[in-house]
Write a protein that holds these residues in place. Structure first.
Motif, PDB file in Angstrom:
ATOM      1  N   GLY A  87       0.839  -1.187   0.000  1.00 32.79           N
ATOM      2  CA  GLY A  87       0.000   0.000   0.000  1.00 32.79           C
ATOM      3  C   GLY A  87       0.875   1.238   0.000  1.00 32.79           C
ATOM      4  O   GLY A  87       1.906   1.277   0.684  1.00 32.79           O
ATOM      5  N   ARG A  88       0.466   2.262  -0.758  1.00 30.24           N
ATOM      6  CA  ARG A  88       1.281   3.471  -0.794  1.00 30.24           C
ATOM      7  C   ARG A  88       0.392   4.690  -1.036  1.00 30.24           C
ATOM      8  O   ARG A  88      -0.700   4.586  -1.591  1.00 30.24           O
ATOM      9  CB  ARG A  88       2.349   3.371  -1.874  1.00 30.24           C
ATOM     10  N   GLY A  89       0.904   5.833  -0.629  1.00 29.45           N
ATOM     11  CA  GLY A  89       0.179   7.076  -0.834  1.00 29.45           C
ATOM     12  C   GLY A  89       0.783   8.197  -0.004  1.00 29.45           C
ATOM     13  O   GLY A  89       1.712   7.984   0.780  1.00 29.45           O
ATOM     14  N   ARG A  90       0.256   9.383  -0.176  1.00 27.65           N
ATOM     15  CA  ARG A  90       0.668  10.556   0.588  1.00 27.65           C
ATOM     16  C   ARG A  90      -0.519  11.045   1.410  1.00 27.65           C
ATOM     17  O   ARG A  90      -1.673  10.912   0.996  1.00 27.65           O
ATOM     18  CB  ARG A  90       1.156  11.671  -0.344  1.00 27.65           C
ATOM     19  N   ASP A  91      -0.214  11.626   2.559  1.00 27.08           N
ATOM     20  CA  ASP A  91      -1.278  12.116   3.452  1.00 27.08           C
ATOM     21  C   ASP A  91      -2.316  11.028   3.705  1.00 27.08           C
ATOM     22  O   ASP A  91      -3.531  11.274   3.640  1.00 27.08           O
ATOM     23  CB  ASP A  91      -1.966  13.352   2.862  1.00 27.08           C
ATOM     24  N   ILE A  92      -1.843   9.835   4.006  1.00 26.34           N
ATOM     25  CA  ILE A  92      -2.755   8.706   4.184  1.00 26.34           C
ATOM     26  C   ILE A  92      -3.589   8.863   5.456  1.00 26.34           C
ATOM     27  O   ILE A  92      -3.073   9.193   6.518  1.00 26.34           O
ATOM     28  CB  ILE A  92      -1.977   7.378   4.253  1.00 26.34           C
ATOM     29  N   GLU A  93      -4.871   8.648   5.313  1.00 30.91           N
ATOM     30  CA  GLU A  93      -5.781   8.548   6.450  1.00 30.91           C
ATOM     31  C   GLU A  93      -6.789   7.467   6.092  1.00 30.91           C
ATOM     32  O   GLU A  93      -7.438   7.534   5.037  1.00 30.91           O
ATOM     33  CB  GLU A  93      -6.483   9.878   6.719  1.00 30.91           C
ATOM     34  N   CYS A  94      -6.896   6.469   6.933  1.00 30.04           N
ATOM     35  CA  CYS A  94      -7.812   5.382   6.591  1.00 30.04           C
ATOM     36  C   CYS A  94      -8.318   4.683   7.848  1.00 30.04           C
ATOM     37  O   CYS A  94      -7.700   4.758   8.914  1.00 30.04           O
ATOM     38  CB  CYS A  94      -7.139   4.360   5.663  1.00 30.04           C
ATOM     39  N   LEU A  95      -9.451   4.059   7.686  1.00 26.59           N
ATOM     40  CA  LEU A  95     -10.021   3.203   8.722  1.00 26.59           C
ATOM     41  C   LEU A  95      -9.807   1.769   8.289  1.00 26.59           C
ATOM     42  O   LEU A  95     -10.233   1.376   7.194  1.00 26.59           O
ATOM     43  CB  LEU A  95     -11.516   3.488   8.895  1.00 26.59           C
ATOM     44  N   GLN A  96      -9.120   1.000   9.126  1.00 22.78           N
ATOM     45  CA  GLN A  96      -8.922  -0.412   8.823  1.00 22.78           C
ATOM     46  C   GLN A  96      -9.831  -1.254   9.702  1.00 22.78           C
ATOM     47  O   GLN A  96      -9.983  -0.997  10.898  1.00 22.78           O
ATOM     48  CB  GLN A  96      -7.469  -0.825   9.059  1.00 22.78           C
ATOM     49  N   VAL A  97     -10.429  -2.262   9.081  1.00 22.22           N
ATOM     50  CA  VAL A  97     -11.289  -3.196   9.788  1.00 22.22           C
ATOM     51  C   VAL A  97     -10.778  -4.605   9.502  1.00 22.22           C
ATOM     52  O   VAL A  97     -10.594  -4.973   8.338  1.00 22.22           O
ATOM     53  CB  VAL A  97     -12.760  -3.086   9.333  1.00 22.22           C
ATOM     54  N   ARG A  98     -10.528  -5.363  10.547  1.00 27.93           N
ATOM     55  CA  ARG A  98     -10.139  -6.757  10.386  1.00 27.93           C
ATOM     56  C   ARG A  98     -11.313  -7.643  10.782  1.00 27.93           C
ATOM     57  O   ARG A  98     -11.885  -7.486  11.864  1.00 27.93           O
ATOM     58  CB  ARG A  98      -8.912  -7.084  11.240  1.00 27.93           C
ATOM     59  N   LEU A  99     -11.655  -8.559   9.893  1.00 28.42           N
ATOM     60  CA  LEU A  99     -12.811  -9.433  10.080  1.00 28.42           C
ATOM     61  C   LEU A  99     -12.350 -10.882  10.143  1.00 28.42           C
ATOM     62  O   LEU A  99     -11.651 -11.353   9.240  1.00 28.42           O
ATOM     63  CB  LEU A  99     -13.793  -9.276   8.914  1.00 28.42           C
ATOM     64  N   SER A 100     -12.745 -11.598  11.195  1.00 33.85           N
ATOM     65  CA  SER A 100     -12.462 -13.026  11.221  1.00 33.85           C
ATOM     66  C   SER A 100     -13.159 -13.663  10.021  1.00 33.85           C
ATOM     67  O   SER A 100     -14.208 -13.183   9.567  1.00 33.85           O
ATOM     68  CB  SER A 100     -12.948 -13.654  12.527  1.00 33.85           C
ATOM     69  N   PRO A 101     -12.607 -14.734   9.452  1.00 37.29           N
ATOM     70  CA  PRO A 101     -13.201 -15.321   8.238  1.00 37.29           C
ATOM     71  C   PRO A 101     -14.687 -15.641   8.339  1.00 37.29           C
ATOM     72  O   PRO A 101     -15.436 -15.357   7.394  1.00 37.29           O
ATOM     73  CB  PRO A 101     -12.349 -16.572   8.016  1.00 37.29           C
ATOM     74  N   PRO A 102     -15.184 -16.229   9.457  1.00 33.49           N
ATOM     75  CA  PRO A 102     -16.628 -16.474   9.519  1.00 33.49           C
ATOM     76  C   PRO A 102     -17.467 -15.205   9.438  1.00 33.49           C
ATOM     77  O   PRO A 102     -18.524 -15.175   8.809  1.00 33.49           O
ATOM     78  CB  PRO A 102     -16.802 -17.177  10.873  1.00 33.49           C
ATOM     79  N   VAL A 103     -17.006 -14.123  10.063  1.00 29.63           N
ATOM     80  CA  VAL A 103     -17.731 -12.854   9.995  1.00 29.63           C
ATOM     81  C   VAL A 103     -17.630 -12.253   8.596  1.00 29.63           C
ATOM     82  O   VAL A 103     -18.611 -11.736   8.051  1.00 29.63           O
ATOM     83  CB  VAL A 103     -17.192 -11.864  11.046  1.00 29.63           C
ATOM     84  N   ALA A 104     -16.443 -12.330   8.003  1.00 26.59           N
ATOM     85  CA  ALA A 104     -16.243 -11.777   6.662  1.00 26.59           C
ATOM     86  C   ALA A 104     -17.167 -12.432   5.650  1.00 26.59           C
ATOM     87  O   ALA A 104     -17.649 -11.781   4.712  1.00 26.59           O
ATOM     88  CB  ALA A 104     -14.792 -11.958   6.237  1.00 26.59           C
ATOM     89  N   HIS A 105     -17.434 -13.717   5.824  1.00 22.45           N
ATOM     90  CA  HIS A 105     -18.318 -14.436   4.901  1.00 22.45           C
ATOM     91  C   HIS A 105     -19.697 -13.784   4.851  1.00 22.45           C
ATOM     92  O   HIS A 105     -20.288 -13.648   3.783  1.00 22.45           O
ATOM     93  CB  HIS A 105     -18.437 -15.896   5.351  1.00 22.45           C
ATOM     94  N   ALA A 106     -20.191 -13.354   6.009  1.00 18.85           N
ATOM     95  CA  ALA A 106     -21.511 -12.724   6.058  1.00 18.85           C
ATOM     96  C   ALA A 106     -21.454 -11.255   5.651  1.00 18.85           C
ATOM     97  O   ALA A 106     -22.318 -10.768   4.930  1.00 18.85           O
ATOM     98  CB  ALA A 106     -22.091 -12.849   7.465  1.00 18.85           C
ATOM     99  N   VAL A 107     -20.433 -10.541   6.098  1.00 21.05           N
ATOM    100  CA  VAL A 107     -20.366  -9.093   5.913  1.00 21.05           C
ATOM    101  C   VAL A 107     -20.037  -8.700   4.476  1.00 21.05           C
ATOM    102  O   VAL A 107     -20.565  -7.711   3.955  1.00 21.05           O
ATOM    103  CB  VAL A 107     -19.331  -8.492   6.879  1.00 21.05           C
ATOM    104  N   LEU A 108     -19.173  -9.477   3.819  1.00 17.31           N
ATOM    105  CA  LEU A 108     -18.692  -9.083   2.495  1.00 17.31           C
ATOM    106  C   LEU A 108     -19.417  -9.768   1.350  1.00 17.31           C
ATOM    107  O   LEU A 108     -19.215  -9.404   0.197  1.00 17.31           O
ATOM    108  CB  LEU A 108     -17.190  -9.343   2.390  1.00 17.31           C
TER     109      LEU A 108
END
Length: 283
Positions: A87-108
């Motif tokens: 990942g690359r960029g300037r003036d980076i501002e971001c929200l990161q979310v980590r999802l366990s695989p079982p949760v990711a299956h439903a959410v994504l």
């Protein structure tokens, strides 16, 4: 929700904010990142046993390259075991979310097809991705951002497809045993054939059971290396056959040696940003 104070001195590049209360959805961790520099930041990603959503909130575009050289700009989803990602960029501002695989299956929704790739969040969430990003950009604080993101995740989780109880159990066993489990034993415990478990697990989680277990073990090894333990000690503690086996696994997942993983900038902020790893939840 109390004010989420940015954590100073986590690393020279980042100010980090974390939620000040436990979230409503098990298997989810969130952190806010703001670069302290306007210089170009170019950061290699160390594979992790959770699906990562990065919502781009900065003025300059966040660009992410995957192992094949394809580029995604803006908000992205990084699949399980995604090695070679930068990942690359300037003036980076971001929200990161980590999802366990079982949760990711439903959410994504399409997480089972995500595999080890990087895709645009727009491709998975459609218009909801743009609406959520606009709300996050307009929010006045990280507390507000965490609340907005959590509401979106809960809404999609309630409407999504849950993994089967057998798959959730198998994932939980992998986590509990730090990846040191045999697929045949897990299949027997849930009353399935090895072939059926292999097929269902890959369809719902995105990796086959063997690689998923290896990823969990690799993550523990990577963090112990980053904590200053020698490769020989880590190999013995984690349950690798020998140090060369550890070396092969680290190279296979991260594309670099254990020595390089030990000083990876990506891991330098983990204790601050991810005090409660998402994948440790069995939900």
């Amino acid at each position: 929700m109390r004010s989420a104070e940015p954590a100073q001195d986590a690393a020279s590049v980042w100010d980090i904010a974390t939620p000040s209360r436990r979230g409503r959805l098990p298997g989810v961790s969130m952190a806010g990142f703001r670069a302290r520099t306007t210089d170009l930041v170019d950061l290699g990603v160390v594979p992790y046993p959770a699906v990562t959503v990065a919502v781009d909130l900065g003025d300059g575009p966040l660009v992410v390259d995957d192992f094949s050289g394809r580029q995604q700009s803006g908000s992205v989803v990084v699949g399980l075991a995604s090695g070679g990602v930068r990942g690359r960029g300037r003036d980076i501002e971001c929200l990161q979310v980590r999802l366990s695989p079982p949760v990711a299956h439903a959410v994504l929704g399409a997480c089972s097809e995500l595999g080890e790739t990087v895709v645009s969040l727009d491709d998975l969430w459609g218009r909801d991705a743009a609406r959520t990003q606009e709300q996050l950009r307009a929010a006045g604080s990280w507390d507000d951002r965490f609340a907005i993101a959590e509401a979106a995740l809960v809404r999609r989780h309630q409407a999504g497809r849950t993994v089967s109880p057998e798959i959730a159990f198998v994932w939980g066993q992998m986590v509990t045993n730090l990846g040191g489990v045999r697929v045949e034993r897990l299949a027997a415990e849930v009353g399935w054939s090895r072939k059926r478990l292999w097929s269902r697990f890959r369809a719902q989680i995105g990796l086959n059971p063997k690689r998923a277990a290896q990823l969990v073990r690799f993550d523990h090894a990577a963090h112990r290396l980053a904590a200053g333990h020698s490769a020989a000690r880590v190999a013995a503690e984690i349950g690798y056959a020998d140090q060369s086996h550890l070396h092969r696994d680290v190279m296979a997942f991260a594309g670099v040696t254990p020595t390089a993983v030990a000083v990876a900038p990506w891991l330098a902020v983990d204790d601050v940003a991810w005090a409660a790893p998402a994948y440790l939840s069995k939900s």
